[in-house]
Design a protein around this motif. Structure first.
Motif, PDB file in Angstrom:
ATOM      1  N   ASP A  68     -13.126  38.869  -0.619  1.00  0.00           N
ATOM      2  CA  ASP A  68     -13.837  38.353  -2.049  1.00  0.00           C
ATOM      3  C   ASP A  68     -12.965  37.114  -2.268  1.00  0.00           C
ATOM      4  O   ASP A  68     -11.657  37.278  -2.040  1.00  0.00           O
TER       5      ASP A  68
ATOM      6  N   ASP B 280     -11.708  36.632  -5.271  1.00  0.00           N
ATOM      7  CA  ASP B 280      -9.851  37.156  -5.514  1.00  0.00           C
ATOM      8  C   ASP B 280      -9.436  37.823  -4.392  1.00  0.00           C
ATOM      9  O   ASP B 280      -8.123  37.575  -5.217  1.00  0.00           O
ATOM     10  N   THR B 281      -9.320  38.258  -4.016  1.00  0.00           N
ATOM     11  CA  THR B 281      -8.880  39.203  -2.833  1.00  0.00           C
ATOM     12  C   THR B 281      -8.301  37.405  -2.080  1.00  0.00           C
ATOM     13  O   THR B 281      -7.245  37.472  -1.879  1.00  0.00           O
TER      14      THR B 281
ATOM     15  N   VAL C 185      -7.493  34.712  -3.079  1.00  0.00           N
ATOM     16  CA  VAL C 185      -6.737  34.307  -3.978  1.00  0.00           C
ATOM     17  C   VAL C 185      -5.908  34.531  -4.085  1.00  0.00           C
ATOM     18  O   VAL C 185      -3.852  34.566  -4.325  1.00  0.00           O
ATOM     19  N   ASP C 186      -5.681  35.757  -4.204  1.00  0.00           N
ATOM     20  CA  ASP C 186      -4.442  36.879  -4.519  1.00  0.00           C
ATOM     21  C   ASP C 186      -3.412  36.552  -3.431  1.00  0.00           C
ATOM     22  O   ASP C 186      -2.698  36.937  -3.900  1.00  0.00           O
TER      23      ASP C 186
ATOM     24  N   SER D 249      -1.788  33.686  -3.694  1.00  0.00           N
ATOM     25  CA  SER D 249      -0.998  33.575  -4.974  1.00  0.00           C
ATOM     26  C   SER D 249      -0.167  34.394  -3.711  1.00  0.00           C
ATOM     27  O   SER D 249       1.177  33.679  -4.317  1.00  0.00           O
TER      28      SER D 249
END
Length: 113
Positions: A66, A68-69, A71-72, A75
């Motif tokens: 997804d 979020d994963t 983006v993590d 980051s």
């Protein structure tokens, strides 16, 4: 005249057989060339199929993650990169500071007191 006619017919028959033999040989060579080309195309098609399957698997993996994963992960890579850069910068600053101290000590030892 009958004998000349037979000779002419025989020459024509030999020429026709020679021409057929030549055409047969050319046809066989053409078939061999086509078979080689077909084999090369099959090998290329197999390579394309394998590449396509690999890309499908990669796409499925990306779709499985997804946002979020992703983006993590990005980051984390960014923070790790900055951390490494800051560590290198800190080490270089320490080296420069030490070099300045050494230079001062040399200058002080040279200067008259």
């Amino acid at each position: 005249m009958n004998r000349i006619g037979l000779i002419v017919v025989a020459v024509i028959a030999v020429c026709a057989l020679g021409l057929q033999g030549y055409q047969y040989q050319q046809g066989r060579e053409y078939q061999r060339d086509l078979a080689r080309e077909l084999s090369a195309l099959r090998a290329e098609l197999q390579t394309v199929k394998e590449d396509n399957e690999r890309l499908r698997q990669e796409l499925a993996e990306l779709q499985g993650k997804d946002l979020d994963t992703l983006v993590d992960d990005a980051s984390e890579a960014l923070v790790t990169g900055w951390n490494s850069m800051l560590t290198v910068l800190e080490n270089e600053l320490r080296k420069a500071e030490q070099a300045l101290r050494d230079k001062r000590q040399q200058d002080e030892s040279r200067s008259p007191k």
